[in-house]
Design a protein around this motif. Structure first.
Motif, PDB file in Angstrom:
ATOM      1  N   GLN A  84       1.079   6.628  -6.808  1.00  0.00           N
ATOM      2  CA  GLN A  84      -0.125   7.405  -7.105  1.00  0.00           C
ATOM      3  C   GLN A  84       0.069   8.893  -6.809  1.00  0.00           C
ATOM      4  O   GLN A  84      -0.568   9.748  -7.437  1.00  0.00           O
ATOM      5  CB  GLN A  84      -1.305   6.872  -6.290  1.00  0.00           C
ATOM      6  CG  GLN A  84      -1.824   5.522  -6.758  1.00  0.00           C
ATOM      7  CD  GLN A  84      -2.918   4.991  -5.842  1.00  0.00           C
ATOM      8  OE1 GLN A  84      -2.971   5.313  -4.655  1.00  0.00           O
ATOM      9  NE2 GLN A  84      -3.790   4.143  -6.385  1.00  0.00           N
ATOM     10  N   SER A  85       0.929   9.199  -5.857  1.00  0.00           N
ATOM     11  CA  SER A  85       1.119  10.606  -5.480  1.00  0.00           C
ATOM     12  C   SER A  85       2.010  11.356  -6.447  1.00  0.00           C
ATOM     13  O   SER A  85       2.170  12.570  -6.315  1.00  0.00           O
ATOM     14  CB  SER A  85       1.710  10.690  -4.069  1.00  0.00           C
ATOM     15  OG  SER A  85       3.028  10.157  -4.029  1.00  0.00           O
TER      16      SER A  85
ATOM     17  N   HIS B 276      -4.043  16.218  -2.358  1.00  0.00           N
ATOM     18  CA  HIS B 276      -5.041  15.181  -2.648  1.00  0.00           C
ATOM     19  C   HIS B 276      -4.751  14.579  -4.012  1.00  0.00           C
ATOM     20  O   HIS B 276      -4.159  15.229  -4.886  1.00  0.00           O
ATOM     21  CB  HIS B 276      -6.460  15.764  -2.627  1.00  0.00           C
ATOM     22  CG  HIS B 276      -6.846  16.344  -1.303  1.00  0.00           C
ATOM     23  ND1 HIS B 276      -7.341  15.579  -0.272  1.00  0.00           N
ATOM     24  CD2 HIS B 276      -6.796  17.616  -0.834  1.00  0.00           C
ATOM     25  CE1 HIS B 276      -7.584  16.350   0.760  1.00  0.00           C
ATOM     26  NE2 HIS B 276      -7.263  17.590   0.452  1.00  0.00           N
ATOM     27  N   LEU B 277      -5.186  13.349  -4.192  1.00  0.00           N
ATOM     28  CA  LEU B 277      -5.067  12.709  -5.492  1.00  0.00           C
ATOM     29  C   LEU B 277      -6.227  13.163  -6.371  1.00  0.00           C
ATOM     30  O   LEU B 277      -7.376  13.190  -5.935  1.00  0.00           O
ATOM     31  CB  LEU B 277      -5.107  11.185  -5.357  1.00  0.00           C
ATOM     32  CG  LEU B 277      -3.992  10.535  -4.535  1.00  0.00           C
ATOM     33  CD1 LEU B 277      -4.169   9.020  -4.545  1.00  0.00           C
ATOM     34  CD2 LEU B 277      -2.627  10.922  -5.049  1.00  0.00           C
TER      35      LEU B 277
ATOM     36  N   GLY C 179       0.814  -1.211   0.000  1.00  0.00           N
ATOM     37  CA  GLY C 179       0.000   0.000   0.000  1.00  0.00           C
ATOM     38  C   GLY C 179       0.847   1.259   0.000  1.00  0.00           C
ATOM     39  O   GLY C 179       0.510   2.252  -0.662  1.00  0.00           O
ATOM     40  N   THR C 180       1.961   1.232   0.738  1.00  0.00           N
ATOM     41  CA  THR C 180       2.850   2.385   0.764  1.00  0.00           C
ATOM     42  C   THR C 180       3.464   2.627  -0.606  1.00  0.00           C
ATOM     43  O   THR C 180       3.548   3.762  -1.080  1.00  0.00           O
ATOM     44  CB  THR C 180       3.953   2.180   1.813  1.00  0.00           C
ATOM     45  OG1 THR C 180       3.358   2.027   3.099  1.00  0.00           O
ATOM     46  CG2 THR C 180       4.910   3.361   1.843  1.00  0.00           C
TER      47      THR C 180
ATOM     48  N   GLY D 156       0.802   3.913  -2.944  1.00  0.00           N
ATOM     49  CA  GLY D 156       0.499   5.291  -2.588  1.00  0.00           C
ATOM     50  C   GLY D 156       1.557   6.251  -3.074  1.00  0.00           C
ATOM     51  O   GLY D 156       1.253   7.362  -3.545  1.00  0.00           O
TER      52      GLY D 156
END
Length: 269
Positions: A85-86, A249-250, A78-79, A82
């Motif tokens: 995605q960031s 925010h994404l 997940g990290t 994430g």
């Protein structure tokens, strides 16, 4: 290929790992060069990298000269997702320059990107000269003006906003010989994608220089400013710098679109 038989465990790992099956096993279980090795070896180094005892030399390269592979970082899936995605396309940069050591670290990550048959065609041009970056943006604007392409970008540029290269403190361009045996465009883009993620890790923002990529392919004045080696083509570029604003925010994305094809037939969600 040289083999230290005293150190060799005869485990066959190098034979199994060779992507082109260029190594064989003799009757005693030692690895030996196959008949196609000299002509077909791409120098990927997998045989050296997989050997636990360092008993191989290939093309004069010994395992002792290779950097030790870094274990996978102790992060959760997940990290990692994430972090990826960031990553954002950053178009507003702070005025401060990017330290040379940070750029080198990002380029080292790009150097290890995969390439077709280990050709490693990508070379990099790093431009930190503000006047040169401004000249490239102006050259791009000249072509857009002459062709009528991208009127919104040109309108903003003519109004005093650098909508083309965003006044980035730095440009990193990937180029390669156009006459390479395997077309190098994809390899250069993959290398830049690795560099972009490395830049994100180091706190930098990046944006793909698509207009410059197009203009450099058709407009001699911009190619002259780039001054690439003879026969080389720019296959992609990134604007780089520290982000001026924090993105907290994404943004929205389209839903995942995927079709699964398995042994039971075609399954689509």
């Amino acid at each position: 290929m040289e083999i230290d038989r005293e150190r060799c465990a005869r485990d066959g790992l190098c034979v199994l790992e060779c992507p082109l099956s260029l190594l064989e096993t003799d009757i005693e279980g030692y690895p030996v060069p196959g008949p196609r090795l000299e002509a077909a070896c791409i120098g990927c180094g997998h045989c050296l990298a997989v050997c636990p005892r360092g008993c191989l030399r290939l093309g004069g390269v010994a395992q002792e000269s290779l950097a030790v592979a870094t274990p996978a970082p102790d992060v959760s899936p997940g990290t990692l997702v994430g972090f990826m995605q960031s990553r954002r396309s950053v178009r507003h940069f702070a005025a401060r320059p990017v330290p040379r050591e940070t750029l080198v670290a990002c380029l080292e990550a790009a150097r290890y990107a995969p390439s077709a048959l280990n050709g490693q065609p990508a070379e990099f041009l790093v431009i930190e000269d503000k006047a040169c970056i401004a000249a490239l943006a102006a050259g791009c604007a000249d072509l857009l003006r002459a062709t009528g392409r991208s009127p919104d970008f040109l309108r903003a540029y003519d109004a005093g906003e650098d909508s083309i290269l965003r006044r980035a403190p730095c440009l990193v361009l990937a180029h390669a010989a156009a006459e390479a045996p395997i077309p190098p465009a994809t390899d250069c883009v993959i290398a830049l994608a690795h560099l972009e993620l490395a830049a994100h890790f180091h706190g930098l923002g990046a944006c793909w220089a698509g207009i410059l990529r197009y203009v450099a392919s058709v407009h001699p004045p911009v190619r002259d400013v780039l001054a690439l080696p003879d026969g080389h083509v720019m296959y992609g570029g990134l604007m780089l710098g520290y982000p001026r604003f924090a993105l907290r925010h994404l943004p929205p994305r389209k839903p995942l679109r995927v079709t699964w094809r398995c042994a039971q037939g075609l399954v689509s969600p």
